[in-house]
Scaffold this active site. Structure first.
Site, PDB file in Angstrom:
ATOM      1  N   CYS A 115       0.834  -1.235   0.029  1.00 51.10           N
ATOM      2  CA  CYS A 115      -0.148  -0.062  -0.007  1.00 51.10           C
ATOM      3  C   CYS A 115       0.918   0.949  -0.012  1.00 51.10           C
ATOM      4  O   CYS A 115       1.427   1.514   0.907  1.00 51.10           O
ATOM      5  CB  CYS A 115      -0.800   0.174   1.181  1.00 51.10           C
ATOM      6  N   CYS A 118      -0.471   4.320   2.648  1.00 51.50           N
ATOM      7  CA  CYS A 118      -0.536   4.102   3.835  1.00 51.50           C
ATOM      8  C   CYS A 118      -0.237   2.683   4.344  1.00 51.50           C
ATOM      9  O   CYS A 118       0.918   2.351   4.127  1.00 51.50           O
ATOM     10  CB  CYS A 118      -1.780   4.627   4.532  1.00 51.50           C
ATOM     11  N   SER A 119      -1.325   1.915   4.496  1.00 53.79           N
ATOM     12  CA  SER A 119      -0.977   0.601   4.993  1.00 53.79           C
ATOM     13  C   SER A 119      -2.262  -0.270   4.785  1.00 53.79           C
ATOM     14  O   SER A 119      -2.310  -1.336   5.497  1.00 53.79           O
ATOM     15  CB  SER A 119      -0.415   0.491   6.385  1.00 53.79           C
ATOM     16  N   CYS A 120      -2.798  -0.186   3.638  1.00 53.79           N
ATOM     17  CA  CYS A 120      -4.197  -0.978   3.564  1.00 53.79           C
ATOM     18  C   CYS A 120      -3.734  -2.411   3.341  1.00 53.79           C
ATOM     19  O   CYS A 120      -2.843  -2.946   2.561  1.00 53.79           O
ATOM     20  CB  CYS A 120      -4.788  -0.452   2.221  1.00 53.79           C
TER      21      CYS A 120
HETATM   22 FE    FE Z   1      -3.465   1.949   3.035  1.00 55.89          FE
END
Ligand code: FE
Length: 210
Positions: A115, A118-120
């Site tokens: 991602c 961000c951090s999906c």
């Molecule tokens: Fe994300």
């Protein structure tokens, strides 16, 4: 709206330890406090949700899906056509939203999930994301030089294998279906599932027979 969705889901997996709060953590804490004080959210309910993801939801859910796909061609086809529907048909702790896409590794193509924003991460099938998945280095280098990132994880692919990088978003999460290792003919689904690692389902690992 998409950006707001990102920050909304991101707060669950920020590390809470340490005295220094990042700007995002401070904002999340402030928001949580206000929502709690106004009675919009119940802190105990939030704790239960987080505990579920820490204890009940984990990579074993994804591993079951991969093992089923390895032994059941009809399920494999359904998984690749409709990841969420196929995953939900196995009956998970928490239903997968309509956003899960399964991508299959082959000798021609290896899949890597990141991602960049961000951090999906596909929580419902892999649990909480590892720290490296959220690091700025992984998020940028996975796109710029995926082969060297894989080398850092100890994964060396044949030069002719293409690497396809999938960028997750709040709306779309990816599950890599790794290649079934040689020498596992006739293995039970349960035994196969035990071989499937978290990293292999993110694309930073391969599944190897013991
Ligand atoms: Fe994300």
């Amino acid at each position: 709206m998409a950006a707001e969705d990102h920050s909304a889901h991101d707060h669950h997996h920020h590390d809470q330890h340490g005295s220094e709060l990042s700007e995002m953590q401070a904002r999340v804490r402030a928001l949580e406090t206000i929502l709690s004080e106004k009675g919009y959210v119940d802190p105990a309910a939030l704790d239960r949700i987080i505990e579920t993801y820490e204890t009940e939801v984990g990579p074993h859910n994804g591993a079951r899906i991969v093992a089923r796909a390895w032994v059941d061609p009809e399920f494999r086809a359904r998984l690749l056509a409709d990841g969420s529907g196929a995953a939900n048909s196995l009956g998970h702790v928490s239903p997968v939203g309509s956003h899960l896409i399964a991508v299959e590794n082959t000798p021609e193509q290896h899949n890597l999930v990141v991602c960049t924003l961000c951090s999906c991460y596909p929580w419902e099938v892999l649990g909480l994301p590892p720290v490296w998945y959220k690091s700025a280095a992984f998020r940028s280098r996975a796109v710029i030089d995926p082969r060297s990132v894989l080398a850092d994880f100890g994964v060396a692919l044949p030069a002719e294998t293409k690497i396809r990088v999938w960028d997750s978003t709040a709306e779309t999460r990816f599950l890599v279906v790794p290649m079934r290792p040689e020498g596992t003919q006739g293995w039970s689904e349960e035994r196969l599932a035990a071989l499937v690692t978290r990293d292999s389902m993110v694309g930073t690992g391969l599944v190897t027979a013991p």
